[in-house]
Scaffold this motif. Structure first.
Motif, PDB file in Angstrom:
ATOM      1  N   TYR A  37       0.830  -1.215   0.000  1.00  0.00           N
ATOM      2  CA  TYR A  37       0.000   0.000   0.000  1.00  0.00           C
ATOM      3  C   TYR A  37       0.861   1.261   0.000  1.00  0.00           C
ATOM      4  O   TYR A  37       0.482   2.265  -0.600  1.00  0.00           O
ATOM      5  N   ALA A  38       2.016   1.210   0.623  1.00  0.00           N
ATOM      6  CA  ALA A  38       2.904   2.387   0.677  1.00  0.00           C
ATOM      7  C   ALA A  38       3.350   2.800  -0.721  1.00  0.00           C
ATOM      8  O   ALA A  38       3.480   4.000  -1.004  1.00  0.00           O
ATOM      9  N   SER A  39       3.554   1.826  -1.604  1.00  0.00           N
ATOM     10  CA  SER A  39       4.025   2.155  -2.950  1.00  0.00           C
ATOM     11  C   SER A  39       2.896   2.182  -3.982  1.00  0.00           C
ATOM     12  O   SER A  39       3.148   2.495  -5.149  1.00  0.00           O
ATOM     13  N   ALA A  40       1.695   1.883  -3.575  1.00  0.00           N
ATOM     14  CA  ALA A  40       0.563   1.890  -4.506  1.00  0.00           C
ATOM     15  C   ALA A  40       0.202   3.324  -4.896  1.00  0.00           C
ATOM     16  O   ALA A  40       0.398   4.263  -4.117  1.00  0.00           O
ATOM     17  N   ASP A  41      -0.309   3.472  -6.103  1.00  0.00           N
ATOM     18  CA  ASP A  41      -0.832   4.771  -6.526  1.00  0.00           C
ATOM     19  C   ASP A  41      -2.143   5.001  -5.794  1.00  0.00           C
ATOM     20  O   ASP A  41      -2.972   4.090  -5.671  1.00  0.00           O
ATOM     21  N   LYS A  42      -2.314   6.228  -5.311  1.00  0.00           N
ATOM     22  CA  LYS A  42      -3.506   6.563  -4.532  1.00  0.00           C
ATOM     23  C   LYS A  42      -4.110   7.863  -5.057  1.00  0.00           C
ATOM     24  O   LYS A  42      -3.401   8.699  -5.610  1.00  0.00           O
ATOM     25  N   PRO A  43      -5.418   8.041  -4.861  1.00  0.00           N
ATOM     26  CA  PRO A  43      -6.051   9.288  -5.286  1.00  0.00           C
ATOM     27  C   PRO A  43      -5.481  10.485  -4.519  1.00  0.00           C
ATOM     28  O   PRO A  43      -4.978  10.343  -3.400  1.00  0.00           O
ATOM     29  N   TRP A  44      -5.620  11.646  -5.100  1.00  0.00           N
ATOM     30  CA  TRP A  44      -5.078  12.869  -4.508  1.00  0.00           C
ATOM     31  C   TRP A  44      -5.693  13.185  -3.149  1.00  0.00           C
ATOM     32  O   TRP A  44      -5.090  13.867  -2.331  1.00  0.00           O
ATOM     33  N   PHE A  45      -6.878  12.671  -2.872  1.00  0.00           N
ATOM     34  CA  PHE A  45      -7.588  12.993  -1.629  1.00  0.00           C
ATOM     35  C   PHE A  45      -7.340  11.968  -0.525  1.00  0.00           C
ATOM     36  O   PHE A  45      -8.047  11.938   0.473  1.00  0.00           O
ATOM     37  N   THR A  46      -6.319  11.134  -0.675  1.00  0.00           N
ATOM     38  CA  THR A  46      -5.974  10.146   0.341  1.00  0.00           C
ATOM     39  C   THR A  46      -5.372  10.838   1.560  1.00  0.00           C
ATOM     40  O   THR A  46      -4.419  11.603   1.429  1.00  0.00           O
ATOM     41  N   PRO A  47      -5.923  10.585   2.748  1.00  0.00           N
ATOM     42  CA  PRO A  47      -5.358  11.203   3.955  1.00  0.00           C
ATOM     43  C   PRO A  47      -4.046  10.524   4.352  1.00  0.00           C
ATOM     44  O   PRO A  47      -3.748   9.415   3.892  1.00  0.00           O
ATOM     45  N   PRO A  48      -3.284  11.157   5.216  1.00  0.00           N
ATOM     46  CA  PRO A  48      -2.055  10.505   5.692  1.00  0.00           C
ATOM     47  C   PRO A  48      -2.396   9.263   6.521  1.00  0.00           C
ATOM     48  O   PRO A  48      -3.441   9.204   7.178  1.00  0.00           O
ATOM     49  N   ASN A  49      -1.526   8.290   6.469  1.00  0.00           N
ATOM     50  CA  ASN A  49      -1.774   7.021   7.171  1.00  0.00           C
ATOM     51  C   ASN A  49      -2.010   7.196   8.664  1.00  0.00           C
ATOM     52  O   ASN A  49      -2.798   6.453   9.260  1.00  0.00           O
ATOM     53  N   TRP A 140     -17.497   8.308   7.035  1.00  0.00           N
ATOM     54  CA  TRP A 140     -16.128   7.822   6.854  1.00  0.00           C
ATOM     55  C   TRP A 140     -16.067   6.660   5.875  1.00  0.00           C
ATOM     56  O   TRP A 140     -15.183   6.599   5.027  1.00  0.00           O
ATOM     57  N   ILE A 141     -17.014   5.726   5.955  1.00  0.00           N
ATOM     58  CA  ILE A 141     -16.941   4.586   5.037  1.00  0.00           C
ATOM     59  C   ILE A 141     -17.360   4.974   3.626  1.00  0.00           C
ATOM     60  O   ILE A 141     -16.896   4.354   2.664  1.00  0.00           O
TER      61      ILE A 141
END
Length: 155
Positions: A37-49, A140-141
């Motif tokens: 998951y750390a190296s996966a591409d994520k949407p711009w609106f992904t919050p910090p872990n 949240w979900i």
């Protein structure tokens, strides 16, 4: 006094169930958040872990208290719907993180969205406060559903 003890034991039980789901879910996430998951591409609106832990800690508490309030009202059938949403909540985490089945996880989280809506509707009949306690969870979900779809589409 027996009723009060029973009430507190029930609250403890709902807390153990809710946080038990959290603990089981964390088993699927810990290594994978730092892994694929750390190296996966994520949407711009992904919050910090770091945000996920505190948010889920609060939400699982609200989920437990809401169920307890409905239990105190005696609506056992509404608790059946609550149990379904909790099971779907538990199913999503390993499906997404451990198995990396991103699109099947999206189906699971959509079912979770519907189950939480159904739980809110059922809880509202028994206890309005209990229903309102689940609204942040639903928000949240729904957001997590968008994140899941984004990660699935980008990977």
């Amino acid at each position: 006094m027996v009723t009060r003890s029973k009430d507190w034991l029930a609250l403890l039980g709902f807390g153990l169930l809710s946080y038990g789901v959290a603990a089981l879910g964390s088993l699927a996430t810990l290594d994978n958040v730092r892994g694929w998951y750390a190296s996966a591409d994520k949407p711009w609106f992904t919050p910090p872990n770091w945000l996920f832990g505190p948010v889920w800690t609060v939400l699982y508490g609200l989920i437990a208290v809401a169920a307890w309030l409905v239990w105190r009202r005696g609506d056992r059938s509404a608790l059946g719907v609550w149990a379904v949403q909790l099971a779907l909540n538990l199913a999503w985490t390993p499906t997404f993180f451990a198995l990396r089945w991103l699109w099947p996880a999206f189906v699971v989280i959509l079912l979770l969205d519907l189950a939480v809506i159904a739980t809110i509707v059922r809880f509202r009949r028994a206890d309005r406060v209990a229903a309102w306690l689940l609204v942040p969870y639903l928000a949240w979900i729904l957001y997590a559903s968008l994140l899941n779809a984004g990660v699935a589409a980008l990977n």
